[in-house]
Write an enzyme that holds these catalytic residues in place. Structure first.
Site, PDB file in Angstrom:
ATOM      1  N   ARG A  46      -8.441   2.144  19.032  1.00  0.00           N
ATOM      2  CA  ARG A  46      -8.102   2.062  17.607  1.00  0.00           C
ATOM      3  C   ARG A  46      -8.490   3.375  16.931  1.00  0.00           C
ATOM      4  NH1 ARG A  46     -11.672   0.013  14.395  1.00  0.00           N
ATOM      5  NH2 ARG A  46     -12.143  -1.791  15.692  1.00  0.00           N
ATOM      6  N   TYR A  98      12.562   3.240  -0.973  1.00  0.00           N
ATOM      7  CA  TYR A  98      12.828   2.242   0.063  1.00  0.00           C
ATOM      8  C   TYR A  98      12.375   0.863  -0.439  1.00  0.00           C
ATOM      9  CZ  TYR A  98      12.499  -0.101   4.569  1.00  0.00           C
ATOM     10  OH  TYR A  98      12.629  -0.982   5.602  1.00  0.00           O
ATOM     11  N   ASP A 170       7.836  10.841   0.887  1.00  0.00           N
ATOM     12  CA  ASP A 170       8.458  10.138   2.006  1.00  0.00           C
ATOM     13  C   ASP A 170       9.607  11.022   2.493  1.00  0.00           C
ATOM     14  OD1 ASP A 170      10.047   8.549   3.668  1.00  0.00           O
ATOM     15  OD2 ASP A 170       9.581   6.693   2.602  1.00  0.00           O
ATOM     16  N   LYS A 195      13.168   5.895  12.286  1.00  0.00           N
ATOM     17  CA  LYS A 195      14.510   6.403  11.997  1.00  0.00           C
ATOM     18  C   LYS A 195      14.801   7.658  12.835  1.00  0.00           C
ATOM     19  CE  LYS A 195      14.027   2.989   9.186  1.00  0.00           C
ATOM     20  NZ  LYS A 195      13.606   3.107   7.794  1.00  0.00           N
TER      21      LYS A 195
HETATM   22  C1  LIG Z   1      12.606   2.413   7.007  1.00  0.00           C
HETATM   23  C2  LIG Z   1      11.935   3.159   5.926  1.00  0.00           C
HETATM   24  C3  LIG Z   1      10.600   2.900   5.584  1.00  0.00           C
HETATM   25  C4  LIG Z   1       9.788   1.814   6.251  1.00  0.00           C
HETATM   26  O1  LIG Z   1       9.568   2.102   7.592  1.00  0.00           O
HETATM   27  P1  LIG Z   1       9.390   0.982   8.747  1.00  0.00           P
HETATM   28  O2  LIG Z   1       9.221   1.812   9.962  1.00  0.00           O
HETATM   29  O3  LIG Z   1      10.634   0.148   8.743  1.00  0.00           O
HETATM   30  O4  LIG Z   1       8.190   0.188   8.392  1.00  0.00           O
HETATM   31  C5  LIG Z   1      10.030   3.691   4.606  1.00  0.00           C
HETATM   32  N1  LIG Z   1      10.724   4.653   3.969  1.00  0.00           N
HETATM   33  C6  LIG Z   1      12.014   4.906   4.263  1.00  0.00           C
HETATM   34  C7  LIG Z   1      12.739   5.987   3.523  1.00  0.00           C
HETATM   35  C8  LIG Z   1      12.670   4.177   5.242  1.00  0.00           C
HETATM   36  O5  LIG Z   1      13.956   4.427   5.517  1.00  0.00           O
END
Ligand SMILES: *Cc1c(COP(=O)(O)O)cnc(C)c1O
Length: 378
Positions: A46, A98, A170, A195
């Site tokens: 962890r 998001y 982000d 992604k």
């Molecule tokens: C998918 C996404 C998230 C969340 O991520 P997860 O891996 O699904 O928890 C956050 N910000 C953006 C821009 C995203 O496309």
């Protein structure tokens, strides 16, 4: 080191124990100590695992920060970053963040006393208006999802700095290959690595990079205390995916430009959202702060019925949540990714029932265009 080289030689490219050129999957929870507290840098997975560590070093290098962190999902990463704040603190966020970010701020973290205000951060004045005495950070997502709005990172960060606030970005849509928010003045950059970074629809993960020793120490404390870490197998998959990030992003972009041109001249498409278009309201900022425009496009087909006809008739665009992978995906944000945002708020933002979002994959673009064309003419 140039970008494509860094994707392959950044971080810890060979395993220090064995010389293996692919960091092994250290599927292990604990580590032998020679004496109490005397170990080789790892004591419990962890707190630290060699495979995760290699990934954390890699994302640190790619974003040009002080320390990297890998979490079990993008949302775990975002939540951990928000846990840097205390009850009574306030965060100003981009209004079309998001859906999961909106949900965790308004349905979970609000219960712990972390307050949030959502503003159109593409207009810096609206960020400044929302700042209060208890504001601690400006959180921006750029480009946004699904309207591809752009916030000027440099301007937002300097405004935040002026008020003594952290800037959090982000960077999921652009990836470190196109955009490096820390170099533009941000303090923390984060990703849903699920992604583009993973890129193959086979791993759920989140990554964070911070720009100072203090933030590194604070976020490590949160990561180790709350425990939302990424496992070694998924860390390895991400390292593997990241090696081809440059090639993939270049190719996503080539395909996307051709699809955008096709959509623009199609009579059934009323509006195309893509930051690479000169007609995009923030095109100049997008061009200045990122070296590419990405593979996400949204367009309006006028109604829920038209959207449904399109979605159910494509053969290469798979109807699915998520984005950024080798396969092309199609979705209706209003009923999928953004369903957790109340309808009146969605309408306010322009996320209409006829809005379709595509994540352009790496198939042959002629097949992709033909596919949209035949589905639109049904
Ligand atoms: C998918 C996404 C998230 C969340 O991520 P997860 O891996 O699904 O928890 C956050 N910000 C953006 C821009 C995203 O496309």
């Amino acid at each position: 080191m140039k970008k494509k080289t860094k994707l392959i030689h950044g971080g810890i490219p060979t395993d220090p124990q064995t010389g293996a050129v692919s960091t092994p999957i250290y599927q292990v929870s604990t580590y032998k100590q020679d004496e109490v507290g005397k170990h080789k840098g790892f004591e419990y997975s962890r707190s630290g695992n060699p495979t995760r560590h290699a990934l954390e070093e890699l994302i640190k290098d790619l974003e040009g920060g002080e320390r990297g962190f890998a979490f079990g999902s993008g949302m775990a990463a975002i939540t951990a970053v928000m846990m840097l704040f205390n009850s009574g603190d306030h965060v100003v966020l981009t209004d079309d963040v998001y859906g999961g970010t909106y949900r965790v701020m308004t349905k979970v973290l609000n219960r712990l006393g972390i307050e949030s205000t959502f503003v159109d951060s593409s207009n810096p004045a609206s960020i400044e208006e929302a700042i209060r005495d208890n504001t601690k950070a400006v959180y921006i997502e750029t480009p946004t999802n699904p309207l591809l709005k752009i916030t000027d990172i440099k301007e937002a960060a300097s405004l935040a700095k002026k008020h003594g606030l952290l800037t959090i970005v982000d960077n999921t849509f652009s990836t470190p290959y196109w955009q490096n928010p820390l170099a533009l003045g941000a303090d923390i950059v984060l990703h849903s690595a699920t992604k583009y970074l993973g890129g193959h629809s086979d791993v759920v993960a989140g990554l964070v990079v911070v720009n100072s020793d203090q933030l590194a120490e604070d976020l490590f404390f949160v990561q180790n205390s709350t425990g939302g870490v990424l496992g070694p197998q998924d860390s390895w998959l991400l390292i593997r995916g990241i090696k081809t990030l440059g090639l993939r992003m270049e190719e996503h972009e080539i395909n996307t430009k051709k699809i955008v041109d096709f959509l623009l001249q199609h009579p059934k498409v009323s509006k195309v959202y893509y930051p690479g278009l000169e007609s995009h309201p923030n095109h100049e900022i997008a061009k200045a702060q990122a070296s590419g425009f990405g593979g996400m496009v949204s367009f309006d087909v006028g109604s829920e019925e038209n959207a449904d006809r399109l979605l159910t008739n494509t053969k290469y665009f798979t109807l699915a949540e998520s984005l950024g992978a080798v396969e092309s995906l199609i979705s209706v944000p209003a009923r999928m990714t953004h369903a957790s945002i109340p309808k009146d708020r969605r309408d306010e933002l322009g996320i209409t029932d006829g809005l379709v979002r595509i994540s352009v994959g790496l198939e042959d673009v002629e097949d992709l265009i033909e596919d949209i064309d035949q589905a639109l003419s049904k």
